[in-house]
Structure formats: C-alpha cells, structure tokens
Design a protein around this motif. Structure first.
Motif: not given
Length: 250
Positions: A98-118
């Motif tokens: 759930g770090t900012e870097t992880d979220r940016i990578i998720g958006l970079e590959v094409g996701a529309d949104d990103y949520l950290a667990k839990p």
C-alpha cells in the motif's frame, strides 16, 4: 372509477447496476466483499486467479473488476496489462502493498483505482460508485451522433468512449485516462492544476493523490504522442497542465 389501491406518486425508474467480478485468492475476503456488494444491489461473481477470471469473463464479461495484486501464478499487475485493451472494463486494484510507489505502479500499468488492504467495504463501495460516475454519460450529454470532439486530427466520442487517432485507429484508454482526456478537451487551452484535474477526471470524493494525476498525464501523453508530431499536453511549472490544441465539436 377511482381505485381503492394506494398509488405511489414516485415514478419508477430502472437503473443498471454493473456486473462486478472479484478476483482474489483469499476466499473469505471474496465472500465478505461479495456479500456486502450484493446487499447494495450489485450483481457479483468471484474468481480465485487469472485463469478462473478469464473463464468467468468468457462466460459473462464484467463491467468492473476488483483485482488483487499478489496471487499465485499470474499476478495482478500482469493481469491488468492484459485487460487494458478491453474497452469498457473498469479495474480497481486491492493489495497488501500500500505504499505510494505501489499505488503509482498499479495506476501506471492501467488500473483505474488502487486500494490498500485491509479493504473497508464501504470505502470500496465509494470507489465503485465514483468509477460508475466516470463511466456514465452526464445527464445533459448530447446524442451520440453530436458528441464527437476533434483536435489535431484525433476524434473522441465521449458517449461511446472511443478515441481514434488521425489515421482512424482506435486507441485503448483506461477509465482514468479517458476521464483525464475528457477533462482536458472540455477545457482546452486553459491551465488546469492538479486539484482541478482530480475533481474533473476522478470525482471529488475519489480520495486520489497528486502524483496519480502526474502518472495518468504521462500515460496519456505517450498514447497521444506516438501518433502526433506536435506537443499536445504541456506542463506549466508550479501551475499544472494545459491542453494546447484547439478543440472542435463535430
């Protein structure tokens, strides 16, 4: 002759709830999310990995996919890359990373949104509704035959959500990229700061963050720049971004 039965004065309306597919190897989490979303009126299916996801999609395409990142076999990032070209599919990633870097990578590959667990089911519901609003034409949108925008030879149909390059080739856009492009072409040749773009492209309650906009702009530039000689989106230092070409409505 008047009826003795009470009449509800509120006109009945029919709304389409999107078909949601939850892809996660955690069975208990899938069940929890599914139960909550079903209670909110959504049509929900489950899959435990990429293989079962594709089987489910072959049987019945999903409108929105809730996708875990860390799964056995094919991981979520690889799955997103394979889904980006499929028109009309919204992707919300969920992950223990759930770090900012992880979220940016998720958006970079094409996701529309990103949520950290839990994952909070209510927050997930808010993100789903925000994604629905971005996918839905506005109530005052003109008919499809009148809704085309043109710039530098490009053509965008915001009702059918189709972007064609100057050669007529359809360019796939994620929901986030589409929302951002539409925000730019509706306010061309104006400097828009990150807060304005967050509100226009992602919805005022999306709880997005500044660098997500930078990532989306970078991705959008690459897609427009591969088939365009001139600059389309310019960075204005300390102010934001400006969409340079004039835009006309077809």
């Amino acid at each position: 002759m008047p009826s003795n039965s009470p009449v509800d004065p509120v006109e009945e309306t029919t709304t389409h709830q999107p078909h949601i597919l939850i892809v996660d190897d955690d069975r208990s989490l899938r069940a929890l999310i599914r139960e909550f979303l079903v209670s909110e009126g959504y049509d929900v299916d489950e899959a435990e990995d990429g293989i079962s996801m594709r089987s489910a999609m072959a049987r019945r395409p999903a409108d929105i996919i809730i996708l875990d990142v860390m799964m056995p076999g094919e991981d979520g990032l690889s799955i997103v890359r394979s889904l980006v070209g499929q028109e009309g599919v919204g992707i919300i990633m969920v992950s223990a990373l759930g770090t900012e870097t992880d979220r940016i990578i998720g958006l970079e590959v094409g996701a529309d949104d990103y949520l950290a667990k839990p994952v909070s089911p209510r927050e997930l519901l808010a993100r789903i509704r925000a994604l629905e609003r971005r996918r839905r034409p506005s109530p005052g949108a003109p008919p499809a035959s009148m809704a085309h925008y043109q710039f530098e030879g490009w053509r965008l149909d915001p009702v059918r959500r189709v972007l064609r390059d100057p050669g007529g080739i359809i360019i796939s856009l994620s929901e986030g990229e589409f929302g951002l492009l539409l925000a730019f072409i509706e306010k061309p040749q104006q400097i828009l700061n990150r807060d304005q773009l967050l509100e226009l492209a992602r919805g005022e309650d999306s709880d997005a963050f500044d660098r997500a906009i930078d990532t989306q702009v970078s991705r959008l530039r690459r897609k427009l720049g591969t088939r365009t000689h001139g600059e389309i989106i310019r960075t204005v230092r300390s102010e934001g971004y400006i969409f340079l070409p004039p835009v006309t409505r077809a």
